[in-house]
Enzyme design. Structure first.
Site, mmCIF file in Angstrom:
data_model
loop_
_atom_site.group_PDB
_atom_site.id
_atom_site.type_symbol
_atom_site.label_atom_id
_atom_site.label_comp_id
_atom_site.label_asym_id
_atom_site.label_seq_id
_atom_site.Cartn_x
_atom_site.Cartn_y
_atom_site.Cartn_z
ATOM 1 N N HIS A 90 0.832 -1.216 0.000
ATOM 2 C CA HIS A 90 0.000 0.000 0.000
ATOM 3 C C HIS A 90 0.869 1.272 0.000
ATOM 4 O O HIS A 90 2.054 1.207 -0.330
ATOM 5 C CB HIS A 90 -0.995 -0.038 1.168
ATOM 6 C CG HIS A 90 -1.670 -1.382 1.306
ATOM 7 N ND1 HIS A 90 -2.682 -1.781 0.481
ATOM 8 C CD2 HIS A 90 -1.414 -2.445 2.134
ATOM 9 C CE1 HIS A 90 -3.052 -3.025 0.802
ATOM 10 N NE2 HIS A 90 -2.293 -3.447 1.794
ATOM 11 N N GLU A 128 -2.022 0.248 8.143
ATOM 12 C CA GLU A 128 -1.150 -0.828 7.668
ATOM 13 C C GLU A 128 0.018 -0.264 6.859
ATOM 14 O O GLU A 128 1.145 -0.751 6.963
ATOM 15 C CB GLU A 128 -1.947 -1.820 6.814
ATOM 16 C CG GLU A 128 -1.116 -3.015 6.384
ATOM 17 C CD GLU A 128 -1.691 -3.769 5.204
ATOM 18 O OE1 GLU A 128 -2.899 -3.614 4.919
ATOM 19 O OE2 GLU A 128 -0.934 -4.501 4.545
ATOM 20 N N HIS A 181 3.098 -6.967 4.474
ATOM 21 C CA HIS A 181 1.715 -6.562 4.740
ATOM 22 C C HIS A 181 1.317 -6.954 6.157
ATOM 23 O O HIS A 181 2.041 -7.673 6.843
ATOM 24 C CB HIS A 181 0.756 -7.269 3.767
ATOM 25 C CG HIS A 181 0.759 -6.713 2.381
ATOM 26 N ND1 HIS A 181 -0.243 -5.898 1.899
ATOM 27 C CD2 HIS A 181 1.656 -6.848 1.369
ATOM 28 C CE1 HIS A 181 0.030 -5.563 0.643
ATOM 29 N NE2 HIS A 181 1.188 -6.126 0.289
ATOM 30 N N GLU A 256 2.064 -11.632 5.443
ATOM 31 C CA GLU A 256 1.069 -10.942 6.262
ATOM 32 C C GLU A 256 1.549 -11.123 7.691
ATOM 33 O O GLU A 256 1.380 -12.182 8.297
ATOM 34 C CB GLU A 256 -0.326 -11.556 6.060
ATOM 35 C CG GLU A 256 -0.883 -11.418 4.645
ATOM 36 C CD GLU A 256 -1.493 -10.036 4.373
ATOM 37 O OE1 GLU A 256 -1.450 -9.168 5.259
ATOM 38 O OE2 GLU A 256 -2.003 -9.838 3.251
HETATM 39 ZN ZN LIG Z 1 -1.940 -5.206 2.853
#
Ligand SMILES: [Zn+2]
Length: 290
Positions: A90, A128, A181, A256
């Site tokens: 992101h 995030e 992430h 993640e």
């Molecule tokens: Zn993400």
């Protein structure tokens, strides 16, 4: 912990401890992680007394006996000649540019996908993108200290994009790509990391090496952190729909790192010491893969 991992961990610790840092607990990441699911989260607060102070002082406050700074580049882990691509997921400006990030781009499987997304956030609105960026910066420094060349998918945390297709292709000249992430499962009790790898891969060779990278990352993360049980024992998810992975020509995974809606993990993610712990685990996964 295998002898090799233990060695690598010790070497990484050597790098960190040399400049006077105290963060690599001699009690290294929970050999017993598998059986104590709260690890990596509940110990992220004050039961880990040394880590917060270490990251704020860093090597600058740690002269050696001669009053000279000890370089952080002590070659305990030697990655010279290696090139690592890091993709901090992101971007901080995505949320304020909805039309840009909604534009379709190639998904690497013959279709299209939205350029990017905003990512998730903790219940206290820690984004995030900020977490991904902080861990990526820490990991980048550690890789450079070990002699590696590092290429990044983005250079700041207040811009927009890049789009997910570029988050694969930027890594073309690297040995591997790690996309950082954090997950946003709504159920706050859900916790743990998981690793995502493309299925199928773009070629047999890359697919094999991507799977090996996923294994390596899962093992390295399993030391200090909890594997998310929703993704099986090894916490590896194989997906055909992630454009960054599909568009990568080198071995690639998404990590993640944890669940941002889980209060314990959110606390770890928001702390400097926690971010460093994530970066250390990712570094170990990279070193083990080589
Ligand atoms: Zn993400």
């Amino acid at each position: 912990m295998s002898p090799r991992r233990s060695l690598v961990f010790s070497l990484i610790c050597a790098v960190l401890v040399l400049p006077g840092l105290t963060g690599c607990d001699t009690n290294p990441p929970d050999e017993s992680a598998g059986s104590t699911p709260s690890e990596g989260t509940s110990n992220s607060t004050d039961t880990e007394p040394s880590t917060d102070s270490e990251s704020s002082t860093g090597s600058e406050a740690s002269p050696d006996a001669d009053g000279q700074k000890i370089p952080t580049t002590e070659p305990a882990v030697d990655l010279s000649g290696r090139t690592v691509a890091i993709d901090p997921g992101h971007n901080g400006g995505n949320a304020s540019h909805p039309s840009e990030i909604a534009s379709p781009v190639p998904d690497g499987r013959g279709g299209t996908k939205a350029c990017n997304t905003t990512g998730t956030a903790t219940s206290t609105d820690y984004p995030e993108a900020d977490f991904n960026w902080a861990v990526a910066q820490q990991l980048k420094q550690e890789l450079k200290d070990a002699g590696a060349k590092v290429v990044m998918s983005r250079d700041d945390n207040d811009g927009v994009g890049p789009c997910v297709d570029e988050r694969g292709t930027f890594a073309d000249d690297a040995d591997l790509m790690v996309s950082i992430h954090a997950n946003g499962t709504e159920t706050a009790s859900t916790k743990g990391f998981h690793v995502i790898v493309a299925k199928p891969g773009s070629s047999d060779a890359v697919e094999d090496d991507s799977n090996r990278l996923a294994d390596s990352m899962s093992e390295a993360m399993s030391g200090p952190f909890t594997p998310n049980s929703a993704y099986g024992k090894d916490a590896i998810s194989r997906r055909p729909d992630l454009a960054g992975l599909n568009n990568a020509s080198v071995p690639a995974v998404i990590v993640e790192c944890g669940e941002m809606r889980n209060a314990d993990e959110a606390k770890t993610m928001e702390s400097k010491s926690g971010q460093k712990k994530y970066a250390n685990a990712l570094l170990q996964g990279i070193v083990d893969w080589y």
